[in-house]
Design an enzyme around this catalytic site. Structure first.
Site, PDB file in Angstrom:
ATOM      1  N   HIS A  29       0.842  -1.198   0.000  1.00 30.64           N
ATOM      2  CA  HIS A  29       0.000   0.000   0.000  1.00 30.64           C
ATOM      3  C   HIS A  29       0.879   1.250   0.000  1.00 30.64           C
ATOM      4  O   HIS A  29       0.626   2.204  -0.724  1.00 30.64           O
ATOM      5  CB  HIS A  29      -0.902   0.022   1.239  1.00 30.64           C
ATOM      6  N   ASP A  68      -5.172   6.222   2.636  1.00 24.23           N
ATOM      7  CA  ASP A  68      -5.206   4.859   2.122  1.00 24.23           C
ATOM      8  C   ASP A  68      -6.563   4.212   2.396  1.00 24.23           C
ATOM      9  O   ASP A  68      -7.267   4.601   3.338  1.00 24.23           O
ATOM     10  CB  ASP A  68      -4.098   4.047   2.821  1.00 24.23           C
TER      11      ASP A  68
HETATM   12  O1  LIG Z   1      11.006  -9.670  -3.353  1.00 19.00           O
HETATM   13  C1  LIG Z   1      10.203  -8.768  -3.612  1.00 19.00           C
HETATM   14  C2  LIG Z   1       8.831  -8.844  -3.281  1.00 19.00           C
HETATM   15  C3  LIG Z   1       8.009  -7.796  -3.627  1.00 19.00           C
HETATM   16  N1  LIG Z   1       8.512  -6.695  -4.255  1.00 19.00           N
HETATM   17  C4  LIG Z   1       7.624  -5.548  -4.587  1.00 19.00           C
HETATM   18  O2  LIG Z   1       6.680  -5.393  -3.556  1.00 19.00           O
HETATM   19  C5  LIG Z   1       5.433  -5.019  -4.083  1.00 19.00           C
HETATM   20  C6  LIG Z   1       4.410  -6.042  -3.638  1.00 19.00           C
HETATM   21  O3  LIG Z   1       3.124  -5.547  -3.871  1.00 19.00           O
HETATM   22  P1  LIG Z   1       1.901  -6.506  -4.214  1.00 19.00           P
HETATM   23  O4  LIG Z   1       2.229  -7.334  -5.364  1.00 19.00           O
HETATM   24  O5  LIG Z   1       0.687  -5.656  -4.367  1.00 19.00           O
HETATM   25  O6  LIG Z   1       1.805  -7.495  -3.017  1.00 19.00           O
HETATM   26  P2  LIG Z   1       1.595  -7.279  -1.440  1.00 19.00           P
HETATM   27  O7  LIG Z   1       2.785  -6.720  -0.831  1.00 19.00           O
HETATM   28  O8  LIG Z   1       1.158  -8.588  -0.957  1.00 19.00           O
HETATM   29  O9  LIG Z   1       0.397  -6.183  -1.393  1.00 19.00           O
HETATM   30  C7  LIG Z   1      -0.740  -5.973  -0.576  1.00 19.00           C
HETATM   31  O10 LIG Z   1      -1.362  -4.820  -1.175  1.00 19.00           O
HETATM   32  C8  LIG Z   1      -1.856  -4.993  -2.506  1.00 19.00           C
HETATM   33  C9  LIG Z   1      -2.432  -3.664  -2.960  1.00 19.00           C
HETATM   34  O11 LIG Z   1      -3.572  -3.338  -2.214  1.00 19.00           O
HETATM   35  C10 LIG Z   1      -2.873  -6.108  -2.567  1.00 19.00           C
HETATM   36  O12 LIG Z   1      -3.288  -6.328  -3.899  1.00 19.00           O
HETATM   37  C11 LIG Z   1      -2.267  -7.390  -1.974  1.00 19.00           C
HETATM   38  O13 LIG Z   1      -3.223  -8.433  -1.956  1.00 19.00           O
HETATM   39  C12 LIG Z   1      -1.769  -7.104  -0.567  1.00 19.00           C
HETATM   40  O14 LIG Z   1      -1.203  -8.267   0.000  1.00 19.00           O
HETATM   41  C13 LIG Z   1       5.579  -4.972  -5.596  1.00 19.00           C
HETATM   42  O15 LIG Z   1       5.807  -3.630  -5.978  1.00 19.00           O
HETATM   43  C14 LIG Z   1       6.831  -5.790  -5.852  1.00 19.00           C
HETATM   44  O16 LIG Z   1       7.569  -5.355  -6.971  1.00 19.00           O
HETATM   45  C15 LIG Z   1       9.826  -6.613  -4.588  1.00 19.00           C
HETATM   46  O17 LIG Z   1      10.285  -5.629  -5.189  1.00 19.00           O
HETATM   47  N2  LIG Z   1      10.636  -7.666  -4.262  1.00 19.00           N
END
Ligand SMILES: O=c1ccn([C@@H]2O[C@H](COP(=O)(O)OP(=O)(O)O[C@H]3O[C@H](CO)[C@@H](O)[C@H](O)[C@H]3O)[C@@H](O)[C@H]2O)c(=O)[nH]1
Length: 491
Positions: free
Chosen positions: A21, A123
């Site tokens: 987020h 948010d």
């Molecule tokens: O090793 C890693 C793992 C993640 N990322 C980054 O981290 C972010 C992850 O975001 P997302 O894919 O949305 O997953 P979550 O962190 O799980 O996000 C939460 O927030 C999102 C937006 O509301 C929701 O869709 C998800 O279900 C919720 O778990 C992305 O930008 C990825 O590129 C990295 O760069 N490296």
């Protein structure tokens, strides 16, 4: 760099501490700043996360951003006590914990004087703070929604829909109606609503109700991605009998930290990809919180080995106490004996946070097995990489439904409708999905074509003449015009 105090006003952002987020909201803020062309600055009020692990993640994001030279001021809010004697991963905890920041938010906003506050953007999980600062009643307030329009439609509809959906999900058979989507099989409904956690409905329904109090909802989606659902929201089909909420679809917004990106070009994962043929590698990564247990790790290893494809697998270890975030993995302890030796040369298992965007941007990557966090899905589409969805929690199952059924940019990893064993993925299922995803089936080839089309559409929509670009312009002129209709809140 513009001195924030010299700008005509500042937009105040209140992001939630979850990485997915926080980063999305900062990315949206950068886009808004860009569109304001120096007329406005951005002030981010940073809540201290309720656990040390999450707090240090947020600090790292802030450090990276603060060093980027952009016109963003980060103000740390004083810590508040967890309201129920400790961190509990529940909607109720989040709601109450956020609510306790209200006096600190008011103080911080008062401290911004004489810079006028042009807008307040919170948010989706910070709506308890939507109605702070009564003396700023004329300031327009917005909700930033980091997920899909489909999840927004569902949340808006939830207050009226609660009992019906709760009853159906108990049975787990049949379909649900999300305005703008074809009938959604219940197994694709968000996991955050489907584990017999009846209390969750009330919190989600309450958030949905509060969205209606804002002047508008800024969403990380676009007409090209979710036109049908956005139409349904605009038509008033989500909350019949009330004026439809104003939704500003400005996506995809993707978080790029300028400095970080340069460093990531030399990351081990990127160097390894440099040595692989174009489109040959399947990438597996499960977001900031995704973690699977040892039995599941063994199945993934076997599936990847049998698929014969090259792979880059981000494998994380179990979360430490008091945190829901995975730790760096001990690969020797987690992987089946001999796996690394047998796959040497065609696979890399990375045990820590990976530079996901740079990986997805790399020409060697041909497919992405993803938990379907919305940021990950958008990044994949931004770079035209087809997906195989492995939703784990949150709203990710509904995202998977859209990616496979609506957009056709993903191949089915598991037949969730037929599944009786939760989301445990067997080696054979992963092997089949990877082969398809990497072009071995008609479904996979079509997903690749669709992902390429979506890449073009995603880029076009944020450029001059595109719908997201126009939505951003409209939003910014609403904010810079100031003094217009405030939120519907009677503060
Ligand atoms: O090793 C890693 C793992 C993640 N990322 C980054 O981290 C972010 C992850 O975001 P997302 O894919 O949305 O997953 P979550 O962190 O799980 O996000 C939460 O927030 C999102 C937006 O509301 C929701 O869709 C998800 O279900 C919720 O778990 C992305 O930008 C990825 O590129 C990295 O760069 N490296």
């Amino acid at each position: 760099m513009i001195d924030p105090s010299m700008a005509a006003g500042t937009i105040v952002f209140i992001p939630c501490w979850e990485s997915g987020h926080f980063m999305s909201m900062i990315a949206a803020g950068k886009r808004m700043l860009d569109a304001a062309a120096g007329a406005l600055s951005l002030t981010v009020l940073v809540m201290r996360a309720p656990t040390a692990a999450k707090a240090s993640e947020v600090e790292a994001h802030v450090r990276r951003e603060a060093a980027s030279g952009l016109d963003i001021r980060f103000l740390n809010l004083p810590a508040v006590e967890p309201s129920t004697g400790g961190f509990v991963a529940s909607e109720e905890f989040n709601f109450r914990y956020t609510q306790r920041h209200a006096p600190h938010v008011e103080e911080a906003i008062a401290g911004l004087a004489p810079t006028p506050v042009a807008a307040l953007v919170v948010d989706l999980f910070c709506t308890p703070l939507l109605d702070v600062a009564a003396d700023l009643a004329a300031v327009p307030r917005y909700v930033y929604f980091a997920s899909t329009a489909a999840f927004l439609a569902l949340m808006l509809r939830l207050p009226a829909f609660r009992d019906d959906l709760a009853a159906r999900l108990k049975g787990k058979e049949g379909t649900a109606h999300v305005p703008g989507l074809p009938a959604v099989p219940l197994r694709y409904m968000p996991a955050c609503l489907s584990r017999d956690k009846i209390g969750n409905y009330d919190w989600f329904a309450d958030y949905g109700r509060r969205f209606m109090d804002a002047r508008g909802i800024v969403i990380n989606s676009s007409v090209e991605l979710e036109g049908g659902v956005l139409d349904a929201i605009a038509d008033g089909r989500c909350v019949p009998g009330r004026p439809a909420p104003a939704v500003h679809a400005i996506g995809p917004v993707i978080w790029f930290a300028a400095r970080e990106q340069q460093q990531q070009q030399t990351h081990v994962c990127v160097q390894w990809l440099d040595a692989q043929p174009a489109g040959s590698v399947v990438f597996l990564c499960f977001g900031s919180k995704g973690f699977v247990d040892t039995a599941q790790v063994a199945e993934v290893a076997a599936g990847l080995e049998r698929s014969g494809h090259r792979f880059l697998w981000v494998l994380r270890g179990p979360p430490s106490a008091g945190s829901s975030h995975p730790t760096d993995a001990d690969l020797d302890a987690m992987l089946p004996g001999g796996f690394l030796e047998r796959t040497q040369g065609r696979g890399l298992v990375w045990p820590a946070w990976a530079p996901q965007k740079e990986v997805l941007a790399h020409p060697a990557v041909g497919g992405f097995v993803s938990h379907c966090g919305w940021n990950s899905a958008l990044e994949s589409l931004w770079f035209g990489v087809p997906m195989a969805p492995w939703p784990l929690y949150g709203e990710q199952h509904l995202n998977a439904f859209e990616l496979v059924r609506e957009m056709g940019v993903a191949v089915q990893l598991k037949d969730m409708e037929a599944s009786e064993v939760g989301y445990f993925v067997e080696a054979a299922e992963l092997e089949r999905a990877v082969r398809g995803l990497m072009g071995g089936t008609e479904e996979g080839r079509k997903a690749r074509e669709k992902a390429a089309e979506m890449k073009a559409a995603c880029r076009k929509t944020v450029e001059e003449g595109g719908s997201s670009h126009a939505a951003l312009r409209k939003l910014m002129s609403e904010i810079t015009a100031g003094g217009g209709a405030p939120s519907r809140l009677a503060v």
